[in-house]
Design an enzyme around this catalytic site. Structure first.
Site, short mmCIF file in Angstrom:
data_model
loop_
_atom_site.label_atom_id
_atom_site.label_comp_id
_atom_site.label_asym_id
_atom_site.label_seq_id
_atom_site.Cartn_x
_atom_site.Cartn_y
_atom_site.Cartn_z
CE LYS A 1 -1.74 1.60 4.03
NZ LYS A 1 -1.44 3.01 4.36
CG ASN A 2 2.26 2.67 3.52
OD1 ASN A 2 1.10 2.99 3.22
ND2 ASN A 2 2.62 2.42 4.76
CB CYS B 1 -5.46 10.10 11.84
SG CYS B 1 -3.86 9.38 12.22
NE ARG C 1 -0.03 9.91 10.47
CZ ARG C 1 -0.47 8.94 9.67
NH1 ARG C 1 -1.66 8.41 9.88
NH2 ARG C 1 0.24 8.55 8.64
CG ASP D 1 3.15 1.26 9.53
OD1 ASP D 1 3.37 1.55 8.34
OD2 ASP D 1 2.81 2.10 10.38
NE ARG E 1 -7.42 4.14 5.39
CZ ARG E 1 -6.90 5.24 5.91
NH1 ARG E 1 -7.32 5.67 7.09
NH2 ARG E 1 -5.96 5.91 5.27
C1 EPZ Z 1 4.00 6.97 6.58
O1 EPZ Z 1 3.16 7.94 7.18
C2 EPZ Z 1 3.13 5.72 6.39
N1 EPZ Z 1 2.03 6.02 5.49
C3 EPZ Z 1 2.59 5.26 7.75
O2 EPZ Z 1 1.86 4.06 7.54
C4 EPZ Z 1 3.78 4.97 8.66
O3 EPZ Z 1 3.29 4.61 9.94
C5 EPZ Z 1 4.67 6.20 8.77
O4 EPZ Z 1 5.08 6.64 7.46
C6 EPZ Z 1 5.93 5.93 9.58
O5 EPZ Z 1 6.64 4.87 9.01
C7 EPZ Z 1 2.28 6.04 4.14
O6 EPZ Z 1 3.39 5.81 3.70
C8 EPZ Z 1 1.11 6.35 3.26
P1 EPZ Z 1 5.85 10.30 8.82
P2 EPZ Z 1 3.66 9.47 7.25
O7 EPZ Z 1 5.74 11.59 8.08
O8 EPZ Z 1 4.56 9.76 6.13
C9 EPZ Z 1 5.99 13.55 12.28
C10 EPZ Z 1 0.05 2.59 7.76
O9 EPZ Z 1 -0.41 2.02 8.74
N2 EPZ Z 1 5.86 14.56 11.20
O10 EPZ Z 1 7.02 9.41 8.52
O11 EPZ Z 1 2.45 10.31 7.46
C11 EPZ Z 1 4.75 12.69 12.40
O12 EPZ Z 1 3.77 13.32 13.20
C12 EPZ Z 1 0.45 4.04 7.86
O13 EPZ Z 1 0.25 2.08 6.63
C13 EPZ Z 1 5.89 15.91 11.54
O14 EPZ Z 1 6.00 16.26 12.70
O15 EPZ Z 1 4.51 9.45 8.59
C14 EPZ Z 1 5.28 11.43 13.03
O16 EPZ Z 1 5.39 11.63 14.42
C15 EPZ Z 1 0.14 4.62 9.24
N3 EPZ Z 1 5.77 16.83 10.55
C16 EPZ Z 1 6.71 11.31 12.43
O17 EPZ Z 1 7.01 12.62 11.92
C17 EPZ Z 1 5.64 16.47 9.23
O18 EPZ Z 1 5.56 17.35 8.36
C18 EPZ Z 1 6.80 10.33 11.27
O19 EPZ Z 1 5.75 10.60 10.37
C19 EPZ Z 1 5.62 15.09 8.91
C20 EPZ Z 1 5.73 14.16 9.92
#
Ligand code: EPZ
Length: 420
Positions: free
Chosen positions: A22-23, A116, A121, A306, A399
């Site tokens: 998916k990702n 969420c 996020r 995840d 999803r």
């Molecule tokens: C991706 O989400 C994945 N989704 C998530 O998978 C996964 O849990 C996550 O990466 C971490 O590996 C997809 O790839 C579609 P991040 P993403 O930006 O990119 C903070 C699933 O179950 N952050 O790496 O949204 C954020 O709050 C889903 O398949 C900021 O502060 O995650 C988090 O604490 C759930 N500011 C950390 O960074 C930003 O601008 C990592 O988030 C962006 C992120």
């Protein structure tokens, strides 16, 4: 609303094949906004989030078909550059349209995703990077508006490792003027799949999969085709399903190195896991009892956040105490109170949960899915619990998992989907 009923106690046996990731599929689908024309993708999983992405792209003048795991997208110049709240709130990954739209058309208006179940996020790192590349960013009435005639290559150093932030900026930088260097970039395999697709379209990206990624901007990209990599999170989920039931399974169709951190933890608690020939999966040997171990989630190649909820289910029926630390998201223990309904002994704090294992097992009960990976964790716990577990709101599961209950049935699980 669909639900799933699991009758626990049946050790799983046999072989199962993982679907496409998916990702990896989501960012690659959004990357088509960079290059009008016909794109073709194979090994695409049939998931709710994939159909949501195709629906969002339809709003940007992209017609698509998805049949038998092959997606064909016919992309034309959009007349609308806005991603509405009602779509974005359901799928945060919609923010991945931002980078491509600004880079290719100079404008995008995307609803802020909002929080969420697993955390606030924010997308500040995405927006700061675009601003540094010359975009004007305006936030009003819950929408972010990004404008820029031509993005300029820059050095972008991410404070926090962000997967979609790295993906968004890698796509935007592909059409920027000059060179962009990403520092502290995410190293997930899905990023490499995206970079390989962008390079197939004519981009010039080096270092994807490492923390420093260099992108030399080009004037335009052309549509192409690629296969989506296997889903490492589904692979880990299926492996834990075999383990938690004391079964013996082959999980096939993926390179075990993608879940090295999970396999190491499962070795620590006593499981024997061997790679299948030419690294096309793993064989798990049956084990009737396993011990606890501690886990701390981290960006790839660390232990995947995840897989945290799924591994917690395994620790709920281990011998001993496990300390699970969630370092990526601030609220990713929504599955705890539902696991407690099955008799699990867990003390959650903000980012740390202490799990006192119960080798004698859990007891089935009705539970509620709260987010994608939490619902997977409840299915796994149900497989190990005595009696029946009814999991409500499994739209969360759909999803990110393609027919998980069918895959588990093929391994002998007593699991059925019901429509209520
Ligand atoms: C991706 O989400 C994945 N989704 C998530 O998978 C996964 O849990 C996550 O990466 C971490 O590996 C997809 O790839 C579609 P991040 P993403 O930006 O990119 C903070 C699933 O179950 N952050 O790496 O949204 C954020 O709050 C889903 O398949 C900021 O502060 O995650 C988090 O604490 C759930 N500011 C950390 O960074 C930003 O601008 C990592 O988030 C962006 C992120």
């Amino acid at each position: 609303m669909d639900h799933i009923i699991v009758e626990g106690g049946a050790p799983l046996h046999g072989s199962v094949e993982v679907s496409g990731a998916k990702n990896a599929a989501l960012p690659i689908l959004f990357s088509t906004l960079l290059a009008p024309g016909n794109h073709r993708f194979t090994n695409v999983p049939h998931l709710k989030d994939v159909s949501s992405t195709l629906a969002l792209l339809k709003g940007f003048n992209t017609e698509s078909t998805l049949e038998n795991h092959t997606a064909v997208l016919e992309c034309k110049e959009p007349s609308n550059f806005e991603a509405h709240y009602d779509l974005v709130r359901k799928m945060r990954a919609s923010v991945l349209c931002l980078g491509p739209l600004v880079a290719r058309y100079g404008f995008a208006r995307v609803s802020l995703p909002g929080g969420c179940a697993i955390g606030a996020r924010p997308i500040n790192l995405h927006l700061d990077a675009l601003e540094k590349m010359g975009a004007t960013i305006k936030i009003e009435q819950g929408y972010v508006e990004a404008k820029c005639k031509k993005l300029t290559g820059s050095v972008i150093s991410f404070d926090t490792v962000t997967v979609t932030g790295t993906e968004n900026i890698m796509m935007a930088a592909s059409l920027a003027q000059g060179t962009t260097v990403l520092e502290n970039a995410a190293k997930e395999p899905e990023i490499v799949n995206l970079a390989n697709y962008l390079n197939t379209m004519g981009a010039k990206i080096k270092g994807a999969g490492n923390s420093i990624v260099t992108i030399d901007g080009v004037n335009n990209l052309r549509p192409a085709q690629i296969s989506i990599i296997p889903d490492r999170i589904e692979a880990g989920t299926l492996l834990i399903a075999g383990a938690i039931t004391g079964g013996e399974v082959n999980v096939k169709g993926f390179d075990p190195v993608l879940i090295k951190a999970l396999i190491q933890k499962m070795h620590e608690v006593g499981f024997q896991i061997k790679p299948l020939t030419n690294n096309s999966g793993v064989h798990l040997s049956s084990l009737k009892e396993w011990v606890s171990t501690d886990v701390t989630t981290a960006p790839f190649p660390g232990f995947a956040t995840d897989l945290q909820a799924q591994f917690m289910a395994l620790m709920c029926v281990a011998r001993g105490t496990s300390i699970i630390s969630e370092t990526i998201f601030e609220n990713r223990f929504m599955h705890v109170q539902e696991l407690q309904r099955l008799g699990a002994d867990i003390s959650p704090k903000t980012r740390i949960a202490v799990v006192r294992g119960k080798p004698q097992g859990l007891t089935g009960a009705p539970v509620m899915a709260t987010d994608l990976r939490a619902s997977a964790s409840l299915v796994l716990a149900g497989l190990a619990a005595k009696g029946k577990t009814k999991i409500n709101r499994i739209y969360h599961l759909d999803r990110g998992y393609e027919e998980l209950e069918i895959k588990l049935q093929s391994l002998g699980a007593k699991i059925l989907r019901g429509h209520s």
